[in-house]
Design a protein around this motif. Structure first.
Motif, short mmCIF file in Angstrom:
data_model
loop_
_atom_site.label_atom_id
_atom_site.label_comp_id
_atom_site.label_asym_id
_atom_site.label_seq_id
_atom_site.Cartn_x
_atom_site.Cartn_y
_atom_site.Cartn_z
N MET A 97 0.84 -1.17 0.00
CA MET A 97 0.00 0.00 0.00
C MET A 97 0.89 1.24 0.00
O MET A 97 1.67 1.46 0.91
CB MET A 97 -0.89 -0.02 1.25
N LYS A 98 0.78 2.05 -1.04
CA LYS A 98 1.56 3.28 -1.12
C LYS A 98 0.83 4.39 -0.37
O LYS A 98 -0.34 4.66 -0.62
CB LYS A 98 1.77 3.70 -2.57
N VAL A 99 1.58 5.03 0.54
CA VAL A 99 1.01 6.08 1.38
C VAL A 99 1.69 7.41 1.04
O VAL A 99 2.90 7.53 1.12
CB VAL A 99 1.20 5.76 2.88
N LEU A 100 0.86 8.38 0.65
CA LEU A 100 1.34 9.75 0.48
C LEU A 100 1.14 10.44 1.81
O LEU A 100 0.03 10.49 2.33
CB LEU A 100 0.54 10.49 -0.59
N SER A 101 2.22 10.95 2.40
CA SER A 101 2.13 11.69 3.66
C SER A 101 2.66 13.09 3.44
O SER A 101 3.68 13.28 2.77
CB SER A 101 2.94 10.99 4.75
N ILE A 102 1.97 14.06 4.04
CA ILE A 102 2.34 15.46 3.86
C ILE A 102 2.48 16.14 5.21
O ILE A 102 1.57 16.10 6.03
CB ILE A 102 1.28 16.21 3.02
N ASP A 103 3.65 16.74 5.44
CA ASP A 103 3.89 17.60 6.59
C ASP A 103 3.74 19.03 6.06
O ASP A 103 4.66 19.59 5.48
CB ASP A 103 5.28 17.36 7.17
N THR A 104 2.57 19.59 6.24
CA THR A 104 2.21 20.85 5.61
C THR A 104 2.87 22.04 6.28
O THR A 104 2.86 22.15 7.50
CB THR A 104 0.68 21.04 5.64
N GLY A 105 3.41 22.93 5.47
CA GLY A 105 3.94 24.20 5.94
C GLY A 105 3.16 25.34 5.31
O GLY A 105 2.31 25.11 4.45
N SER A 106 3.44 26.55 5.72
CA SER A 106 2.68 27.69 5.20
C SER A 106 3.02 28.02 3.75
O SER A 106 2.18 28.54 3.02
CB SER A 106 2.91 28.92 6.08
N LYS A 107 4.25 27.69 3.30
CA LYS A 107 4.66 27.98 1.93
C LYS A 107 5.18 26.73 1.20
O LYS A 107 4.95 26.57 0.01
CB LYS A 107 5.74 29.06 1.91
N LYS A 108 5.91 25.88 1.93
CA LYS A 108 6.45 24.64 1.38
C LYS A 108 6.06 23.49 2.30
O LYS A 108 5.88 23.70 3.50
CB LYS A 108 7.98 24.68 1.30
N SER A 109 5.97 22.29 1.73
CA SER A 109 5.60 21.12 2.54
C SER A 109 6.53 19.96 2.23
O SER A 109 6.94 19.75 1.09
CB SER A 109 4.15 20.71 2.24
N GLY A 110 6.85 19.20 3.30
CA GLY A 110 7.60 17.97 3.14
C GLY A 110 6.62 16.85 2.85
O GLY A 110 5.55 16.78 3.45
N TRP A 111 6.96 15.98 1.93
CA TRP A 111 6.06 14.90 1.56
C TRP A 111 6.86 13.67 1.16
O TRP A 111 8.05 13.76 0.83
CB TRP A 111 5.13 15.32 0.41
N SER A 112 6.20 12.53 1.20
CA SER A 112 6.83 11.29 0.77
C SER A 112 5.76 10.30 0.32
O SER A 112 4.60 10.39 0.75
CB SER A 112 7.65 10.68 1.91
N ILE A 113 6.16 9.39 -0.54
CA ILE A 113 5.33 8.25 -0.91
C ILE A 113 6.14 7.02 -0.52
O ILE A 113 7.21 6.76 -1.07
CB ILE A 113 4.98 8.24 -2.40
N PHE A 114 5.62 6.29 0.47
CA PHE A 114 6.36 5.21 1.11
C PHE A 114 5.38 4.09 1.43
O PHE A 114 4.24 4.35 1.80
CB PHE A 114 7.01 5.75 2.39
#
Length: 185
Positions: A1-18
């Motif tokens: 199962m591929k999970v998209l996770s987002i650590d949201t910021g006000s202008k840029k966000s960290g994300w991964s598909i793991f």
């Protein structure tokens, strides 16, 4: 199962598909670009981190130096922008008909540390260490800053035992309100 996770910021966000074994894609991307990328990504589940909102009591019953009583933390424009992007990412993932969940930062801290009373800088270092120990250092080559937070979300989602209480948190009131608003459109 591929999970998209987002650590949201006000202008840029960290994300991964793991998926718990392979880190397919990752990045720290301007939010206006990430919202477009979400439509191009292949994933089964989306996890978006959110935070609690605290109210400010401006009554004179318990004033600070400025004469204002503060409950919780201050809420400024940066927090508001982050909330807007959380909502936009959430909506974009729902429009793809993906299983989409909002997970509180406090929930992640409790999962990794058993408490919410951990400083962010200490938590970040310890989460990196725990993820590397669990998955191996070769899994996360070239991972930096906010990408670790997105990986922590995926790790939580893949490893937290599912219970009725957990399911109800994943289907929180905010989740239901967002769904209702989208259905009205």
């Amino acid at each position: 199962m591929k999970v998209l996770s987002i650590d949201t910021g006000s202008k840029k966000s960290g994300w991964s598909i793991f998926d718990g074994q392979t880190l397919y894609e990752k990045g720290i991307t301007p939010n206006n670009e990430l919202i477009e990328l979400i439509g191009m990504f292949y994933f089964d589940v989306a996890i978006i981190e959110h935070f609690n909102i605290y109210m400010v009591d401006l009554s004179a019953n318990n004033p600070t130096k400025s004469g204002k009583k503060i409950i919780g933390t201050r809420f400024g424009l940066e927090n508001l922008n982050t909330l807007v992007w959380i909502g936009r990412f959430y909506q974009e993932c729902l429009m793809r008909n993906s299983q989409t969940h909002l997970i509180r930062r406090d929930t992640i801290k409790i999962f990794f540390f058993g408490t919410t009373r951990v400083k962010s800088s200490e938590a970040d270092k310890e989460i990196r260490k725990q993820l590397i120990e669990h998955y191996g250092k070769n899994t996360f080559k070239c991972v930096s800053s906010h990408i670790w937070s997105s990986l922590a979300l995926t790790h939580y989602y893949l490893n937290e035992p599912r219970s009725e209480e957990h399911t109800s948190e994943l289907q929180s009131h905010l989740n239901l309100v967002c769904r209702l608003l989208l259905e009205k459109k």
